[in-house]
Design a protein around this motif. Structure first.
Motif, short mmCIF file in Angstrom:
data_model
loop_
_atom_site.label_atom_id
_atom_site.label_comp_id
_atom_site.label_asym_id
_atom_site.label_seq_id
_atom_site.Cartn_x
_atom_site.Cartn_y
_atom_site.Cartn_z
N LYS A 355 0.50 -1.43 -0.37
CA LYS A 355 -0.35 0.18 -0.02
C LYS A 355 0.72 1.35 0.33
CE LYS A 355 -3.66 1.68 2.36
NZ LYS A 355 -4.37 1.95 3.52
N LEU A 356 2.29 1.52 0.56
CA LEU A 356 2.71 2.07 0.57
C LEU A 356 3.68 2.50 -0.65
CD1 LEU A 356 3.84 2.12 4.65
CD2 LEU A 356 2.04 3.69 3.58
N GLN A 357 3.84 1.53 -0.97
CA GLN A 357 4.73 1.26 -2.23
C GLN A 357 3.40 2.11 -3.47
OE1 GLN A 357 6.30 -2.72 -2.45
NE2 GLN A 357 7.70 -1.71 -3.77
N GLN A 358 2.29 2.06 -3.45
CA GLN A 358 1.71 2.19 -3.86
C GLN A 358 1.54 3.69 -4.23
OE1 GLN A 358 -2.04 0.16 -4.07
NE2 GLN A 358 -1.08 -1.60 -4.98
N GLN A 359 1.37 4.44 -2.44
CA GLN A 359 1.15 5.38 -2.83
C GLN A 359 2.44 6.45 -2.46
OE1 GLN A 359 -0.03 5.77 1.77
NE2 GLN A 359 -2.08 5.29 1.19
N GLY A 360 3.81 5.24 -3.26
CA GLY A 360 4.90 6.88 -3.45
C GLY A 360 5.33 7.35 -2.13
N LYS A 361 4.94 6.66 -1.30
CA LYS A 361 6.04 6.44 0.11
C LYS A 361 6.99 6.13 0.32
CE LYS A 361 1.24 8.28 2.81
NZ LYS A 361 0.45 8.51 3.84
N ILE A 362 7.28 4.44 0.33
CA ILE A 362 8.37 4.04 0.12
C ILE A 362 8.61 3.45 -0.99
CG2 ILE A 362 8.29 3.29 1.62
CD1 ILE A 362 7.60 0.79 2.27
N GLY A 363 10.15 2.86 -0.94
CA GLY A 363 11.01 1.72 -2.30
C GLY A 363 11.38 0.93 -2.29
N LEU A 364 11.98 0.29 -3.25
CA LEU A 364 13.45 -1.26 -2.77
C LEU A 364 14.12 -0.79 -3.61
CD1 LEU A 364 10.79 -3.77 -2.54
CD2 LEU A 364 11.39 -2.36 -0.36
N ASP A 365 15.46 -0.23 -3.41
CA ASP A 365 16.43 -0.39 -4.30
C ASP A 365 16.82 -2.30 -4.74
OD1 ASP A 365 17.73 -1.81 -2.45
OD2 ASP A 365 19.07 -0.41 -1.98
N SER A 366 17.64 -1.94 -5.02
CA SER A 366 17.89 -3.54 -6.43
C SER A 366 18.39 -4.48 -4.57
CB SER A 366 19.30 -3.51 -6.95
OG SER A 366 20.69 -2.76 -6.70
N ASN A 367 18.75 -3.91 -3.77
CA ASN A 367 19.04 -4.61 -3.23
C ASN A 367 18.05 -5.14 -1.59
OD1 ASN A 367 21.46 -5.63 -3.93
ND2 ASN A 367 22.58 -3.80 -2.89
N HIS A 368 16.95 -4.61 -2.14
CA HIS A 368 15.62 -4.52 -1.38
C HIS A 368 15.48 -4.31 -0.61
CE1 HIS A 368 13.29 -7.66 -4.49
NE2 HIS A 368 14.50 -8.60 -4.24
N HIS A 369 16.67 -3.41 -0.23
CA HIS A 369 16.31 -2.42 0.60
C HIS A 369 15.56 -1.19 1.52
CE1 HIS A 369 20.20 -3.22 3.13
NE2 HIS A 369 20.35 -3.93 1.86
N ILE A 370 14.85 -1.09 2.30
CA ILE A 370 13.20 -0.14 2.11
C ILE A 370 14.29 1.23 1.94
CG2 ILE A 370 11.67 0.91 2.90
CD1 ILE A 370 11.74 -2.08 4.54
N ILE A 371 13.43 1.93 0.89
CA ILE A 371 13.55 4.06 0.86
C ILE A 371 12.66 4.25 1.49
CG2 ILE A 371 14.64 5.43 -0.61
CD1 ILE A 371 16.54 3.54 -2.21
N LEU A 372 12.96 5.13 2.58
CA LEU A 372 11.67 6.04 2.61
C LEU A 372 11.70 7.36 1.91
CD1 LEU A 372 11.57 4.39 5.12
CD2 LEU A 372 10.47 6.39 6.52
N LYS A 373 10.58 7.84 1.01
CA LYS A 373 11.17 8.82 0.12
C LYS A 373 10.88 9.95 0.58
CE LYS A 373 10.56 5.61 -3.47
NZ LYS A 373 9.69 6.39 -4.56
#
Length: 410
Positions: A355-373
């Protein structure tokens, strides 16, 4: 020789002198006289050596007496109950009393009131000690002026190895403490001259009583277990932080390396004996306390989404690294670990992350580390700022949140 002379006198008074007896007697007397003369010379020489030895011993005794009396540090000798039997000149100067007035007094009289209970317990344990013990406490002078004292105590034993007294070395470290604290500008004193321990990702770290770990590099996950066997994360320790079994009251307490880790062990006795070390570690222990309370507040949130969003904000501050897209969490936590920290299920965390990914609040890098926008705004962001380490929450907020945590989380 005396017997021979007596026999000769008796013979002369009753019998005529026999020609052979007198010369033989004189020869015997001469030989005996020579033996006596040699013995006298030996005794004289021995007497001279004894006098010389006595003088040397007296000089040596006086030298050691002067070493004790005028040593730069305070020395005292007590019985096993702490009654002072001897005290040097420096001890009298340090405590601002005369040497004679100290004799027969309990050494505890010079211990600050707040330290006396601990000192009595310490004194009762000294008889079993096989090597000198060290402690730091507050002493007071005759004018009630307090100072920090570093004390080393050794046990005096007789030929049967039974304790019969105590030797005390006392140093005033107040000035030294001030200098050390003034020069303190980094954490190098923590790791200096210590053996580094290296652990690989996934290793369990040993937790020994009387010792804490200081992390030089890497991250460590701290967790506990419910009676049901469920694992719950209660903290994350990174570089410059401390952890150990002595910092918790939990029976089930486990530390796992989340990455390759370098650590040094620090014994509690070292902290007690070093004001510098205490000064360095106190803020780090306080940081662990703040983090633990932050996890407690997260668990106290009613809505799972609020708990998860506030957890992300806490992780952002604790293990976040600035990148182009926002803030990247340096450690990759599994959905199971995130769920345990939020008191929910893995499936729920997976749903919330989507849900947070769809809202653009978080993302994942190539190593699946969470990125908070950086542009993302969480509904719990303001309260999270107040509950994370260094936050400025008011007392009423803390009390209400802790009550909610007690009621809903555990």
């Amino acid at each position: 020789m005396h017997r021979r002379l007596t026999d000769l006198y008796q013979n002369l008074s009753t019998n005529p002198v026999i020609p052979d007896v007198l010369p033989q007697t004189l020869i015997e007397l001469g030989s005996t006289s020579e033996i006596v003369n040699v013995a006298v010379q030996e005794l004289y020489q021995q007497n001279e050596e004894l006098l010389l030895t006595r003088n040397l011993l007296e000089i040596e005794r006086q030298r050691y007496q002067d070493l004790f009396e005028f040593a730069p540090d305070a020395y005292l000798v007590t019985d096993m109950l702490g009654i002072i039997k001897e005290a040097n000149h420096t001890a009298g100067t340090l405590l601002n009393v005369s040497q004679q007035s100290m004799l027969g007094k309990p050494i505890i009289n010079f211990v600050a009131l707040e330290d006396r209970q601990n000192f009595r317990g310490y004194l009762s344990q000294l008889a079993e000690s096989k090597k000198p013990k060290e402690l730091v406490l507050h002493l007071h002078k005759r004018n009630d002026e307090l100072f920090d004292a570093a004390i080393t105590v050794g046990v005096i034993r007789n030929e049967l190895r039974q304790p019969i007294g105590l030797r005390w070395l006392v140093r005033n470290i107040s000035d030294r403490n001030q200098v050390e604290l003034a020069l303190l500008d980094h954490d190098s004193d923590v790791t200096q001259n210590k053996l580094w321990h290296k652990c690989s990702k996934g290793d369990f770290l040993p937790l020994k009583p009387g010792m804490i770990w200081y992390i030089c590099e890497g991250y460590v996950k701290l967790n506990t277990l419910y009676e049901s066997g469920e694992e719950v994360i209660i903290g994350l320790a990174g570089s410059g932080m401390v952890f150990g079994s002595n910092l918790t009251s939990l029976q089930a307490y486990q530390a796992t390396a989340l990455s390759d880790v370098k650590l040094v062990s620090i014994h509690l006795a070292e902290i007690a004996a070093s004001p510098t070390l205490s000064h360095i570690l106190l803020p780090k222990i306080n940081q662990r306390l703040w983090q633990t309370e932050s996890f407690l507040l997260i668990a106290g949130r009613r809505r799972v989404q609020d708990r998860f969003e506030q957890l992300l904000l806490l992780l952002k501050q604790e293990i976040g690294q600035s990148v182009l897209e926002g803030t990247r969490l340096n450690i990759r936590l599994t959905h199971e670990e995130l769920a345990s920290a939020c008191c929910t299920t893995r499936v729920t965390i997976t749903r919330l992350m989507g849900k947070l990914q769809q809202q653009g609040k978080i993302g994942l890098d190539s190593n699946h580390h969470i990125i908070l926008k950086d542009t993302a705004e969480f509904s719990t962001q303001e309260s999270a700022k107040a509950s994370t380490v260094g936050g400025s929450a008011d007392l009423g907020f803390w009390r209400s949140e802790v009550k909610r945590a007690d009621k809903f989380a555990f």
